[in-house]
Motif scaffolding. Structure first.
Motif, PDB file in Angstrom:
ATOM      1  N   VAL A  59       0.969  -1.160  -0.213  1.00 29.61           N
ATOM      2  CA  VAL A  59      -0.215  -0.133  -0.105  1.00 29.61           C
ATOM      3  C   VAL A  59       0.886   1.282   0.077  1.00 29.61           C
ATOM      4  N   ILE A  89      -0.951  -0.940  -4.265  1.00 28.09           N
ATOM      5  CA  ILE A  89      -2.436  -0.262  -3.897  1.00 28.09           C
ATOM      6  C   ILE A  89      -2.072   0.939  -3.826  1.00 28.09           C
ATOM      7  N   GLN A  90      -2.358   2.010  -4.445  1.00 30.72           N
ATOM      8  CA  GLN A  90      -2.233   3.595  -4.072  1.00 30.72           C
ATOM      9  C   GLN A  90      -3.288   4.094  -3.390  1.00 30.72           C
ATOM     10  N   VAL A  91      -3.069   5.060  -2.445  1.00 32.60           N
ATOM     11  CA  VAL A  91      -4.195   5.536  -1.756  1.00 32.60           C
ATOM     12  C   VAL A  91      -3.617   7.012  -1.650  1.00 32.60           C
ATOM     13  N   LEU A  97      -3.049   3.990   6.692  1.00 31.61           N
ATOM     14  CA  LEU A  97      -3.738   3.153   5.750  1.00 31.61           C
ATOM     15  C   LEU A  97      -5.239   2.913   5.734  1.00 31.61           C
ATOM     16  N   VAL A 100      -7.788   2.141   2.821  1.00 31.46           N
ATOM     17  CA  VAL A 100      -7.730   1.102   1.982  1.00 31.46           C
ATOM     18  C   VAL A 100      -8.571  -0.190   2.558  1.00 31.46           C
ATOM     19  N   ASP A 103     -10.766  -2.154   0.720  1.00 32.21           N
ATOM     20  CA  ASP A 103     -10.224  -2.700  -0.581  1.00 32.21           C
ATOM     21  C   ASP A 103      -9.844  -4.211  -0.376  1.00 32.21           C
ATOM     22  N   VAL A 112      -0.145  -7.684   3.621  1.00 36.27           N
ATOM     23  CA  VAL A 112      -0.093  -6.269   3.178  1.00 36.27           C
ATOM     24  C   VAL A 112       1.099  -5.534   3.904  1.00 36.27           C
ATOM     25  N   SER A 114       3.299  -1.830   4.104  1.00 37.43           N
ATOM     26  CA  SER A 114       3.056  -0.399   3.770  1.00 37.43           C
ATOM     27  C   SER A 114       4.144   0.494   4.691  1.00 37.43           C
ATOM     28  N   THR A 136       3.250  -2.682   9.116  1.00 34.84           N
ATOM     29  CA  THR A 136       3.471  -1.280   8.785  1.00 34.84           C
ATOM     30  C   THR A 136       4.837  -0.877   9.237  1.00 34.84           C
TER      31      THR A 136
END
Length: 328
Positions: A59, A89-91, A97, A100, A103, A112, A114, A136
């Motif tokens: 992300v 996945i771009q936010v 986060l 997202v 999604d 995931v 990020s 994260t």
């Protein structure tokens, strides 16, 4: 394909299965036959049987900030090196986060990663409901499915304070991010604590928004302030660039002679001669490797200690030896 490669169907299956037992000679014939026939293996049956897609979502957001671009590059290289596939996945957010969450349910992914943060416990609970591991960087909220990998931000703040005091600074400022973000809060806390321990003047503490524009606007104020600080620790390089440009253009001040400046993230622009910015390197490769280990090898014992960022000293704080870059 088996007929063209002169092997059995089971040998073909093993050749396209990670860790499958097949001789190198047979594997070579199979791959040559596959290339001749334009064959691409169907990964769906393996995904259904194993429950794993070997796809890790990254992300990403806030591409105006070079740190997020650096983190994306490190994640993509790390995922590829482990033989996995990456889905980006771009936010819109440059730090959270949260956007997202909705999604995740639509993708069959193994995990995931990020450089963004989890903004609240409610969001963490919503993420965990998908039962997909999330790792994260620079965050503090965790649960059974969410892990956080951080460098030692407080120790970095302490080192920044010592570095500036040792170079003769007497008036200080810290430009951080929003107060709810652990990385920037810890950097500012360590900075203030170490200045107090050194009997130095308490710093002016400012909450910013990570952007060049904020750094520039604050730098304009600094340039016209008669009681301005002579040392500024910025929580990222982007704001430091803004401060440096503003004090030069709007105030005619020099860096480091009038104001010493430290950034954070050691982005490529920091080494450009127009900035020559002293900055902290977070050891992204180490952070990313640990983050991916939580997804790829969750059963293994993983070192979750906080690595100490490296202070890369350049001319923005080096009054005695301008232009000389060194690790501190």
């Amino acid at each position: 394909m088996a007929r063209l490669a002169n092997v059995s169907q089971s040998a073909v299956s093993r050749a396209f299965t990670a860790g499958g037992s097949v001789s190198e000679a047979k594997r070579k014939r199979i791959m040559e036959a596959a290339a001749e026939l334009g064959y691409q293996p169907n990964r769906l049956p393996g995904m259904m049987l194993s429950g794993r897609s070997h796809i890790i979502a990254v992300v990403a957001g806030g591409f105006y900030n070079p740190f997020h671009t650096m983190a994306l590059d490190a994640f993509l290289k790390g995922i590829s090196a482990r033989g996995k596939q990456a889905m980006v996945i771009q936010v819109e957010s440059d730090r959270l986060l949260d956007a997202v969450v909705a999604d995740f349910a639509g993708y069959r992914i193994d995990g995931v990663v990020s450089s963004l943060s989890v903004g609240s416990h409610d969001i963490a609970t919503a993420l965990a409901a998908h039962r997909v591991p999330v790792v994260t960087l620079n965050s503090e909220i965790t649960n059974d499915y969410i892990k956080a990998i951080n460098c030692d931000n407080r120790a970095a703040g302490r080192l920044a304070a010592r570095h500036l005091v040792e170079r003769g600074a007497t008036r200080f400022a810290f430009i951080g991010g929003p107060g709810d973000h652990i990385a920037h809060r810890e950097r500012g806390l360590g900075f203030a604590q170490e200045l107090a321990a050194l009997d130095a003047c308490a710093p002016t503490m400012v909450e910013g928004d990570y952007t060049y524009r904020y750094g520039y606007d604050w730098g304009c104020t600094l340039a016209t302030d008669g009681s301005r600080p002579d040392a500024v620790f910025c929580t990222n390089d982007l704001m430091a660039f803004g401060v440096m440009d503003a004090i030069r253009k709007e105030g005619g001040l020099r860096c480091p002679e009038d104001v010493m400046i430290i950034g954070f993230d050691n982005t490529p622009g920091g080494a450009w001669r127009s900035y020559d910015l002293t900055s902290f390197d977070q050891n992204l490769d180490t952070l990313v490797a640990r983050a991916l280990s939580h997804i790829v090898e969750p059963e293994d014992e993983i070192d979750d200690s906080q690595p100490m960022p490296r202070l890369i000293a350049r001319a923005s704080t080096n009054r005695n030896q301008p232009g000389k870059e060194q690790d501190v």
